[in-house]
Design a protein around this motif. Structure first.
Motif, PDB file in Angstrom:
ATOM      1  N   THR A   1       0.834  -1.200   0.000  1.00  0.00           N
ATOM      2  CA  THR A   1       0.000   0.000   0.000  1.00  0.00           C
ATOM      3  C   THR A   1       0.868   1.250   0.000  1.00  0.00           C
ATOM      4  OG1 THR A   1      -1.758  -1.135   1.233  1.00  0.00           O
ATOM      5  CG2 THR A   1      -1.804   1.271   1.238  1.00  0.00           C
TER       6      THR A   1
ATOM      7  N   ARG B   1      -4.265  -0.166  -3.534  1.00  0.00           N
ATOM      8  CA  ARG B   1      -5.054   1.008  -3.169  1.00  0.00           C
ATOM      9  C   ARG B   1      -6.356   0.564  -2.534  1.00  0.00           C
ATOM     10  NH1 ARG B   1      -5.161   5.830  -7.533  1.00  0.00           N
ATOM     11  NH2 ARG B   1      -6.559   6.534  -5.868  1.00  0.00           N
ATOM     12  N   TRP B   2      -6.746   1.267  -1.467  1.00  0.00           N
ATOM     13  CA  TRP B   2      -7.956   0.921  -0.737  1.00  0.00           C
ATOM     14  C   TRP B   2      -9.125   1.807  -1.111  1.00  0.00           C
ATOM     15  CZ3 TRP B   2      -7.971  -3.226   2.642  1.00  0.00           C
ATOM     16  CH2 TRP B   2      -6.721  -3.761   2.949  1.00  0.00           C
TER      17      TRP B   2
END
Length: 208
Positions: free
Chosen positions: A198, A204-205
């Motif tokens: 990340t 990617r969140w």
């Protein structure tokens, strides 16, 4: 096709006190309904199940004994240790906050730093670097295959976390725990890899 039994051959086993089956190799076990189960030798079953991580950790142990060293990251690991090109440089903390994951920032930062410290400590080990590169590749692939679509579809954090746990954390932690040479906390090690990726923009969140 129905099972056809072979002609029976009389065998004498005298003065033997053996638990389980007395066969010298594979044993045909008959259930009450007549079903046949083929039982493979235990050693063969264990060898066939040996994961890529177990094989790599065994190689790492041998490498340590032979004192083999490198002077930089191997090519496979460089892919994940460098920040993605043309990606806005944003730290792990901001990435998590952008996805509404403020509560994870402190732990995520610590786990990511542990991974980075371990990589630095094993900079001169080609096999350890291959272990890290293999795990990062598996984590990244699972995230893109089993989690990314949930984020893009607007799933809530609970559903996303369940998918991460089910498809990434639990299975890979189990593989690592099967390696006698692995002496870290497997769950945190895998989670650290997620946050490391990340931080380097590979995961990617938030919605892209």
């Amino acid at each position: 096709m129905p099972y056809e039994g072979r002609e029976s051959v009389p065998v004498t086993q005298s003065n033997n006190d053996v638990g389980g089956h007395m066969g010298g190799r594979d044993v045909n076990v008959y259930a009450n309904a007549g079903d046949v189960y083929l039982t493979a030798p235990a050693d063969l079953a264990r060898n066939q199940k040996a994961s890529v991580f177990r094989r790599l950790f065994e190689r790492l142990e041998q490498e340590a004994n032979e004192d083999k060293v490198l002077t930089g990251y191997i090519r496979q690991l460089e892919i994940y240790t460098r920040v993605v090109e043309n990606e806005e440089v944003v730290g792990l903390e901001q990435k998590l906050r952008m996805a509404g994951r403020d509560r994870q920032v402190t732990l995520a930062t610590g786990l990511k730093e542990n991974v980075f410290a371990t990589l630095k400590a094993n900079l001169f080990s080609p096999t350890y670097q291959m272990i890290a590169a293999t795990l990062m590749a598996k984590v990244h692939e699972r995230f893109e295959s089993d989690v990314r679509h949930l984020i893009d579809d607007g799933a809530d954090s609970a559903a996303i976390d369940r998918a991460v746990s089910q498809h990434i954390i639990a299975p890979f932690a189990e593989e690592l725990e099967e390696c006698p040479q692995f002496e870290d906390v497997a769950v945190d090690y895998v989670r650290g890899m997620v946050y490391f990726l990340t931080g380097n923009c590979h995961i990617r969140w938030d919605k892209c």
